[in-house]
Each structure stands twice: as C-alpha cells, then as structure tokens.
Design an enzyme around this catalytic site. Structure first.
Site, PDB file in Angstrom:
ATOM      1  NE  ARG A   1      26.296 115.841 -38.920  1.00  0.00           N
ATOM      2  CZ  ARG A   1      25.724 115.168 -38.076  1.00  0.00           C
ATOM      3  NH1 ARG A   1      25.067 114.355 -37.961  1.00  0.00           N
ATOM      4  NH2 ARG A   1      27.518 115.198 -37.384  1.00  0.00           N
TER       5      ARG A   1
ATOM      6  N   GLY B   1      33.825 113.213 -45.715  1.00  0.00           N
ATOM      7  CA  GLY B   1      34.518 112.648 -44.691  1.00  0.00           C
ATOM      8  C   GLY B   1      35.869 112.013 -44.239  1.00  0.00           C
TER       9      GLY B   1
ATOM     10  N   GLY C   1      32.558  99.516 -54.113  1.00  0.00           N
ATOM     11  CA  GLY C   1      33.708 100.162 -53.534  1.00  0.00           C
ATOM     12  C   GLY C   1      34.307  99.234 -52.081  1.00  0.00           C
TER      13      GLY C   1
ATOM     14  CG  HIS D   1      27.350  98.122 -52.552  1.00  0.00           C
ATOM     15  ND1 HIS D   1      26.182  99.104 -51.810  1.00  0.00           N
ATOM     16  CD2 HIS D   1      28.339  98.871 -52.133  1.00  0.00           C
ATOM     17  CE1 HIS D   1      26.630  99.338 -50.693  1.00  0.00           C
ATOM     18  NE2 HIS D   1      28.119  99.412 -50.515  1.00  0.00           N
TER      19      HIS D   1
ATOM     20  N   GLY E   1      29.288 102.566 -43.033  1.00  0.00           N
ATOM     21  CA  GLY E   1      28.456 103.288 -43.425  1.00  0.00           C
ATOM     22  C   GLY E   1      27.679 102.024 -42.153  1.00  0.00           C
TER      23      GLY E   1
ATOM     24  NE  ARG F   1      25.657 102.022 -46.794  1.00  0.00           N
ATOM     25  CZ  ARG F   1      26.352 101.681 -47.095  1.00  0.00           C
ATOM     26  NH1 ARG F   1      27.605 102.877 -48.091  1.00  0.00           N
ATOM     27  NH2 ARG F   1      27.067 100.868 -46.043  1.00  0.00           N
TER      28      ARG F   1
ATOM     29  CB  ILE G   1      35.001 107.952 -48.502  1.00  0.00           C
ATOM     30  CG1 ILE G   1      35.433 106.734 -47.035  1.00  0.00           C
ATOM     31  CG2 ILE G   1      35.157 107.848 -49.868  1.00  0.00           C
ATOM     32  CD1 ILE G   1      34.207 106.196 -47.299  1.00  0.00           C
TER      33      ILE G   1
ATOM     34  NE  ARG H   1      35.432 119.008 -41.635  1.00  0.00           N
ATOM     35  CZ  ARG H   1      35.074 117.826 -42.102  1.00  0.00           C
ATOM     36  NH1 ARG H   1      33.465 118.914 -42.632  1.00  0.00           N
ATOM     37  NH2 ARG H   1      35.218 117.024 -43.285  1.00  0.00           N
TER      38      ARG H   1
ATOM     39  CG  ASP I   1      29.950 101.047 -56.111  1.00  0.00           C
ATOM     40  OD1 ASP I   1      30.170 100.304 -56.876  1.00  0.00           O
ATOM     41  OD2 ASP I   1      30.080 100.798 -54.775  1.00  0.00           O
TER      42      ASP I   1
END
Length: 328
Positions: free
Chosen positions: A173, A150, A281, A279, A76, A232, A152, A176, A255
C-alpha cells in the site's frame, strides 16, 4: 453475567488456555445452524469459525452486546468488516497473522510451478494413459512481482529464493525499505507490471484493493505472463480476467475466485490457461498447531489485560480507519 469465550476448536483440545474465562465450543455446525452454546450476550471473546461461509461467521454478532474481542483464524478479515455495524463499540478485531504464512506461501509456489511446468496437462494425459512430452517455461530466470508484501508476501519471497529467479519486485500500500530491497507503492504498479513474468497477488481485500486487477492492470502485463492469486477473489475483476484468458495472451493460477465457491457452469472453469484450486491456501496440517498457539497467547494477553497481537481496528467512531496490520 459470565465471561464466555466462544472457540471453534473444542477447548479441551487446546493445551495451556488461561484460567478465568468460561470456554464454550461453537463452530457453526456443518450446515451453519448449530445452536449457540450459551447466551451471546455473555460472550466477551468471539473466535470466528474457520472455513465457514460469511453468514455463519457473523450470525451471533448482533446479540453479543458485551463483546470485547473478535479473533479471526484467517489472515483476511473482510467477512467481519462487512458486518462491522453489528459489533458494539470498543471491540478489538484481530487477524491470524503468523498462522497461514507457511501454507499460503507453499501454495503460491505450487500453483506457480504447476502452471509454468504444465502439470495440469500431464495429469490429463495420465488419465488418458498418454505419454505427452512438451517444452515448458521454468521459474528460474523469471522476473516475479509480489503484489501485497505483508507477512504472507514476505513468506512467498522466502520460498522463491532457491529457484534462481532473476528479480523479485515488491508492492504494498505504501513504499518502504526492507533487508531484501525496496517495497514499491501501489501507485508504481503501472511501471512494474510490464517487466514481470509472474505476478503473485497476496494482498488483503479492502476498499483499495477490490477490483485492483482490472482490465487496465491486466493489459499492462506482458504477453505470456502468469497471474497467481492467493489473496481474495474480489481483488480480481473476473470478467476482465476471462477476456485475457480467452485471448490466450496470459495464463492464471487461482486459489481464490469471484464468485466463490465457483458455481458449476461458470466460464472460468473451462477458460484456457487457467489452473483453479478451491481456496486451500490455509487449511493444511500446519494450520491447527499454529492456530492453537495463537489462541493461547492471545487469550493470555486478554486475561492479563496486556496488549493484543494483530489488532486490525477497534470498533467505534474511528473503526473505518484500518490499522497497518492489513496493509497490502
């Protein structure tokens, strides 16, 4: 002016760095106030310190008037995007795609399995020397929804395969097709959420995803479903999540949270049915080798004036249009 490259890893510990630039070490320091290693105006490549608070990461940006590349060591880039006005035009902002997939996907599966199988309760019982057997759900035969497909998200699905899940649905988003099947657009979430036993969030934080998991999103999740967040904290409306947790209708494994770090006394700590990790990860033994490989490759490209990897945007008049590398 020298061509300085600021690195948060001592340059002597990174084998294979290309010759030419002047490498300087700056990680912000333990308190975030470490003196700059040189004149920020001489810095052409800034590798953002890892696992530091946002004010530390962006502190030198205003003075870096000759900057050409900002490289994060995180997937990110929201911390840097929040300070985009401080960056001169023409700077390429790149993320760390390829560095965190393995570790973050591992943690997503760990949190999922630990929550479903009741591991926190077993740990508490062990501390009390109490033999506590119980019946818990398995991941096998569950329907899993990955929100944010994506690199991840794809790595998470790789690790789901051996667990005999009934179905994996993928959301990004935009729609596909992949070798594993269709990726649905975010607009299809209302129809997909009621079918999912486990919802895993691995989407970046941006204007589209901030507060995505709100009261409406949570209300569409089926009774007894598990929400796992390795994305996030800002993707989830904490107040709305607390209401659902306190009702006992769903559970969560987080997380990342909002606010972060989670302060003492916050009701999320004691909410029923929630498992919280701080946090973690990305920071594992897998991080440093992959981060070093990324830096050697990226700096080689920079020195040789070749196209950079993982470009999110180039600052300037069109910098608000973030490229597909940050797609959910």
């Amino acid at each position: 002016m020298t061509a300085d490259v600021w690195l948060p890893i001592p340059p002597e510990e990174i084998a294979g760095l290309p010759e030419g630039p002047h490498y300087l070490f700056w990680d912000g320091g333990e308190d975030g106030r470490r003196e700059f290693p040189g004149d920020p105006a001489d810095c052409v490549v800034y590798v953002v310190p890892y696992m530091k608070r946002q004010p530390v990461k962006v502190r030198p940006l205003k003075e870096m008037r000759n900057l050409r590349l900002v490289q994060t060591l995180t997937a990110g880039v929201d911390d840097v995007l929040a300070q985009l006005d401080d960056i001169v035009p023409g700077v390429e902002l790149c993320n760390a795609r390829g560095v965190h997939e393995a570790s973050t996907a591992e943690l997503a599966l760990t949190l999922t399995l630990a929550s479903l199988r009741g591991i926190p309760g077993f740990v508490r019982a062990q501390q009390q020397e109490h033999w506590q057997g119980d019946f818990h759900p398995a991941l096998a035969d569950k329907s899993v929804l990955i929100v944010g497909y994506g690199s991840i998200g794809a790595a998470i699905e790789d690790r789901l395969v051996p667990f005999e899940v009934a179905r994996v649905a993928r959301v990004a988003r935009s729609a596909r097709t992949t070798e594993r099947g269709p990726v649905h657009a975010l607009t299809e979430l209302p129809a997909l959420l009621p079918e999912a036993d486990v919802v895993i969030l691995s989407t970046p934080l941006n204007d589209t995803t901030r507060g995505l998991v709100n009261s409406g999103f949570l209300a569409r999740m089926k009774d007894g479903a598990l929400l796992v967040n390795v994305a996030r904290g800002g993707v989830v409306d904490t107040k709305a999540l607390l209401a659902e947790l306190e009702s006992g209708r769903i559970t969560a494994a987080l997380d990342v949270v909002d606010p972060e770090p989670l302060p003492a006394g916050h009701p999320l700590w004691q909410a029923p049915g929630v498992l919280i990790s701080p946090h973690v990860g990305g920071p594992t033994s897998a991080f440093l080798p992959r981060a070093k490989r990324l830096l050697v490759d990226q700096l080689g490209r920079f020195v040789n004036q070749e196209p950079l990897r993982n470009v999110i945007l180039t600052t300037g008049p069109t910098s608000a249009e973030i490229r597909g590398a940050t797609s959910a």
